[in-house]
Structure formats: structure tokens, C-alpha cells
Design an enzyme around this catalytic site. Structure first.
Site, PDB file in Angstrom:
ATOM      1  N   LYS A 132       0.742  -1.143  -0.026  1.00 51.74           N
ATOM      2  CA  LYS A 132      -0.114  -0.043   0.138  1.00 51.74           C
ATOM      3  C   LYS A 132       1.103   1.142  -0.163  1.00 51.74           C
ATOM      4  O   LYS A 132       2.057   1.033   0.545  1.00 51.74           O
ATOM      5  CB  LYS A 132      -0.843  -0.065   1.363  1.00 51.74           C
ATOM      6  CG  LYS A 132      -1.839   0.950   1.342  1.00 51.74           C
ATOM      7  CD  LYS A 132      -2.871   0.840   2.468  1.00 51.74           C
ATOM      8  CE  LYS A 132      -3.857   1.646   2.679  1.00 51.74           C
ATOM      9  NZ  LYS A 132      -4.639   1.477   3.861  1.00 51.74           N
TER      10      LYS A 132
ATOM     11  N   SER B 198      -9.564   1.452   2.946  1.00 57.43           N
ATOM     12  CA  SER B 198      -8.677   2.336   2.129  1.00 57.43           C
ATOM     13  C   SER B 198      -7.554   1.367   1.240  1.00 57.43           C
ATOM     14  O   SER B 198      -7.068   2.066   0.541  1.00 57.43           O
ATOM     15  CB  SER B 198      -8.043   3.486   2.890  1.00 57.43           C
ATOM     16  OG  SER B 198      -7.494   2.588   3.977  1.00 57.43           O
TER      17      SER B 198
ATOM     18  N   SER C 227     -10.281  -1.600   6.814  1.00 57.78           N
ATOM     19  CA  SER C 227      -9.514  -0.870   5.646  1.00 57.78           C
ATOM     20  C   SER C 227      -8.870  -2.172   4.631  1.00 57.78           C
ATOM     21  O   SER C 227      -8.505  -1.987   3.564  1.00 57.78           O
ATOM     22  CB  SER C 227      -8.587   0.165   5.622  1.00 57.78           C
ATOM     23  OG  SER C 227      -9.383   1.287   5.414  1.00 57.78           O
TER      24      SER C 227
HETATM   25  N1  GLN Z   1     -13.570   3.517   6.301  1.00 53.59           N
HETATM   26  C1  GLN Z   1     -12.861   3.766   7.484  1.00 53.59           C
HETATM   27  C2  GLN Z   1     -12.403   5.302   7.670  1.00 53.59           C
HETATM   28  O1  GLN Z   1     -12.617   5.920   6.709  1.00 53.59           O
HETATM   29  C3  GLN Z   1     -11.724   2.627   7.875  1.00 53.59           C
HETATM   30  C4  GLN Z   1     -10.343   3.173   7.018  1.00 53.59           C
HETATM   31  C5  GLN Z   1      -9.318   2.399   7.447  1.00 53.59           C
HETATM   32  O2  GLN Z   1      -9.436   1.211   8.134  1.00 53.59           O
HETATM   33  N2  GLN Z   1      -7.947   2.921   7.213  1.00 53.59           N
HETATM   34  O3  GLN Z   1     -11.991   5.600   8.647  1.00 53.59           O
END
Ligand code: GLN
Length: 447
Positions: free
Chosen positions: A43, A118, A142
Site C-alpha cells: 500500500k 482504504s 480497511s
Molecule cells: N473507512 C474507515 C475510515 O474511513 C476505515 C479506514 C481504515 O481502516 N483505514 O475511517
């Protein structure tokens, strides 16, 4: 899959999926180990020495770090070859794969749909068969949500088990390194490779490295799978429920015990708002160094104050600008007690309740998401519904508590990938991979 095949495949899927920020063609194996010559994607919030690391943000779109994240060194020491930096929602914030400076990521099984976020690009490169291993990060879900949307295994070990040194942070009390693999056995091996205390990371805990993969067995006789009652009740998609039930019946026929476990619904409905307050406040503090003064895409300005304002205004996308406003509000002197500190107290109550549930079983299971990946355009859900507040977002519970959690793909819903999420007690990755392997085997054997 060798390195050249991986690079060719990454190039082939890039125009349709937009999974990568950078495809790396010149990394070579530096050590022999369990991952010798295995192509790996990271990532793009994993810091890589001498290789562009954007965090999905325009503000960092010129940032070439001078050091490696600890996990990059670990992967290299195990023989791995880094072939890509993958697309993510900006700074890890978001769950759709549409909030990156380099455009939306598309689901390889249906290009009109999201891959989730994400860690969108990392999920996609494994799903599309370009690599067998991709690193992600998981602050709220995520890794585990995109894994469900693209049909791969997504793992988040115990908080503090894998070093976060050199991972661009989101919310420090919730951030975990996670990863995507094609199957559960490889997920267990990756825990063995990546785990271990790191003195460079003050949140790294004194756990020894795991050695789970060599003795991993598909045996769940007498093991108790807890079914998360309120999550099931908040899902109204019949096929999701039917498939979940079929997996439970198959586990029973392997000798496992299926038991319904319930959570206080008020606490459960409070999870998402509590998460957003904590996550946005911590993110706002963590990212106060992104000013363009020391690094990043600096904007013009007559004085330092104006340079910082212009850099942040033009460098961040709308979603995270909004989150920084919410975070700053929650951290203001006059608001801190009634928002940030209160959310921390509510989090403690939630974690106590969640640990009670985990103590009633060996692992807690539920569908990872209500249904398949949403459409890129026009997806919408009532944000106050139980479907959204509970079924779509309950996986933050294991970020609150730090418990290990994994998503395993099961049978497709409406012809598209879908997964089950399993969470076990803190430090008990060994049981988690064992219970996950049984789910995977049931599905592979056609139940
Ligand atoms: N969708 C969640 C957020 O926007 C989780 C994001 C994540 O786990 N990095 O905070």
C-alpha cells in the site's frame, strides 16, 4: 507467479483498475528466505527508501523517503521482491477507493463497482492474480472490507504485533498493519514473517514472532464459533444470510459448535460515531506535520503561514479536509472533554463488552459486509440505519480492542465476491487461522 509475470500482469490491469500508484521494475531479491523471489505489493502508505510514497495524497505526490518501513526490511530479509506501491484512499481515510489523488480504484470483477477501501489497490492486485501477497493497513476495516468485496483473504493481526514504523499514520490508537493473500495458509505464514517487537515503534508490543504456519491444521472439533446476532439481524440481503448459514452448517458438520452471541445494541450503534471522533482527532494531530515546509508538494506563499495554508488547502482532497475540520473541533480546548475524551471513555465500555463476547467463544463470525461491493456512482445507504451503523461498520470493534481479525471469501452473492469476518481473542492468531482455515476448506469443498 514470478516477478516478471507479476509486473506484466500489474501493467495489464492498471488501465482498467487503477490499482497502482507505482509499478516497480528494478527491485531484486537481496536475501534467501521463505518468500524468495515472491513478488509483493505495498500500500502506498508504506515508506520505501528511494521510491515514491504518496499516501494517496497530492500533498505527498513528490515524496521520496530516505528510509524503509521495518516491514519492508522484513519482507526483503525473507527474500521478497517489491513490485508495486498500490492506490489507497488519501492517508488511509475512506472506505471506497474513490478518495485518492490518482483517481478511483475499480473492482476487477465489475469495473462499475468499488473495490472498497482504504487498501483498495492492494486488495485488487491480489484479486486480479498479479501477486499473491499485498500489504495494507487497517484502522477501521480497511483490509477486511475490501477483502470481502474482491474475494481474497484479508488479515489484521493483534494491535502491536506488527511494526508500524514507517507506515504513514492515520489514527495511532487504531492503526494496524494488515495484508491480503490468496489463502489462509499464506496469511498465517505472513503473520510469522511480519510479527515481532520493533524498538523503532513505540506502539509495538513485546510479543515474540509467531510460528503458526508450520503446524496449522484444519481441525475445529469442539471449537465454538460465536455468531454475532445483531449484525445478522441488521442484514436484509437474503442470499448473504443464506450463504452465511450454509457455512455455519458446514462447520457444524466438521464438529464445531455454533452459538449465538449478542451485544448491547446501544453500545453497538455507538461504535461508528465513537470511531469517527477518535479517528478524526488522532488523524488531525498526526498530520499536523504535513505543511509543505519540510517535505511534500509545497505551494507558493508570501510567508510561512501562507505557504502552510496554501499547501494544505491545495494538497488535501475534500474528504480529508472535512475530517480535519471535525478533528480540530473535537480537540479544541472547550470541546475536548465532551468529544474526544468522552469518545475514549465510550470506547472503553465498548471494548469491555466486546471482550466479554469473545470470551464466550473461540471466534466471533458474521458476514463482513451486508452485500457485494457498492457501485462507484450512485451508491447510497441510510447512514442512521442498523444496516449502516452495525452491519457495515461493526468491524471497527477489533480496531478498538486490538483483537486479531480476518475476512475469508465464501460463496459469491449476486455473482460477485463476498466474505465472512472472524475475530478472536487478543494474541490468539493461532486459533484465528485455524478457524479461518476450516471456513476456507468448507467453501473450497463446496460445503
Ligand atoms: N473507512 C474507515 C475510515 O474511513 C476505515 C479506514 C481504515 O481502516 N483505514 O475511517
Amino acid at each position: 507467479m514470478n516477478v516478471n509475470e507479476a509486473i506484466n500482469r500489474l501493467k495489464a490491469i492498471q488501465p482498467t483498475t487503477n490499482a497502482c500508484v507505482t509499478i516497480i521494475e528494478d527491485d531484486v531479491k537481496t536475501h534467501e528466505g521463505v518468500l524468495s523471489d515472491v513478488p509483493i505489493a505495498l500500500k502506498d502508505n508504506v515508506i520505501t527508501k528511494g521510491i515514491l510514497t504518496t499516501g494517496g495524497s497530492k500533498l505527498l505526490s513528490n515524496y521520496i523517503p530516505p528510509y524503509n518501513a521495518t516491514i519492508v526490511d522484513k519482507l526483503k530479509q525473507a527474500g521478497g521482491v517489491i513490485v508495486a506501491k498500490t492506490s489507497l484512499d488519501e492517508l488511509g481515510m475512506g472506505g471506497t477507493g474513490t478518495a485518492s489523488f490518482n483517481g478511483p480504484v475499480r473492482n476487477p470483477f465489475d469495473l462499475t463497482r468499488q473495490a472498497g477501501g482504504s487498501s483498495s489497490g492492494s486488495a485488487v492486485v491480489v484479486a486480479a492474480g498479479a501477486v499473491d501477497i499485498a500489504i495494507g493497513s487497517d484502522t477501521g476495516d480497511s483490509v477486511r472490507k475490501p477483502a470481502s468485496y474482491v474475494g481474497v483473504v484479508g488479515t489484521k493481526p493483534t494491535y502491536g504485533r506488527i511494526s508500524r514504523y514507517g507506515i504513514i499514520p492515520y489514527a495511532s490508537s487504531l492503526d494496524h498493519v494488515g495484508y491480503f493473500t490468496r489463502d489462509v495458509r499464506l496469511a498465517a505464514l505472513m503473520c510469522d514473517v511480519l510479527s515481532g517487537q520493533d524498538k523503532m515503534d513505540h506502539t509495538s508490543l513485546p510479543y515474540p514472532s509467531t510460528t503458526i504456519a508450520p503446524s496449522l491444521q484444519d481441525n475445529v472439533k469442539g471449537k465454538v464459533y460465536g455468531v454475532f446476532k445483531e449484525v445478522l439481524e441488521a442484514i436484509d440481503h437474503p442470499q448473504t444470510l443464506k450463504h452465511f448459514d450454509a457455512v455455519c452448517r458446514a462447520l457444524e458438520s466438521k464438529g464445531a459448535i455454533i452459538k449465538t452471541i449478542s451485544m448491547n445494541e446501544t453500545l453497538l450503534r455507538t461504535c461508528l460515531p465513537t470511531y469517527y471522533i477518535i479517528a478524526n482527532c488522532e488523524a488531525t494531530a498526526n498530520h499536523s506535520n504535513l505543511t509543505g515546509v519540510n517535505f511534500g508538494l509545497t505551494q507558493e506563499g508570501a510567508d510561512v503561514e501562507t505557504i502552510m495554508t496554501n499547501t494544505r488547502t491545495h494538497g488535501f482532497g475534500p474528504l480529508i479536509r472535512k475530517r480535519f475540520v471535525i478533528g480540530s473541533y473535537g480537540l479544541k480546548d472547550e470541546n475536548q472533554d465532551k468529544l474526544f475524551r468522552k469518545a475514549q471513555k465510550v470506547r472503553r465500555l465498548i471494548v469491555e463488552e466486546f471482550n466479554r463476547m469473545l470470551n464466550e467463544c473461540d471466534g466471533l463470525i458474521a458476514p463482513a459486509t451486508t452485500s457485494i461491493a457498492p457501485l462507484l456512482e450512485g451508491a447510497n445507504m441510510n447512514v442512521l440505519s442498523n444496516a449502516h451503523l452495525i452491519a457495515e461498520n461493526y468491524m471497527v470493534l477489533s480496531n478498538f480492542s486490538g483483537a486479531p481479525s480476518i475476512t475469508v471469501p465464501i460463496m459469491p452473492v449476486d455473482g460477485l465476491p463476498h466474505g465472512i469476518n472472524l475475530t478472536c481473542k487478543i494474541e490468539d492468531e493461532s486459533t484465528m487461522f485455524q478457524l479461518a482455515l476450516a471456513i476456507e476448506t468448507c467453501v473450497k469443498e463446496g460445503l
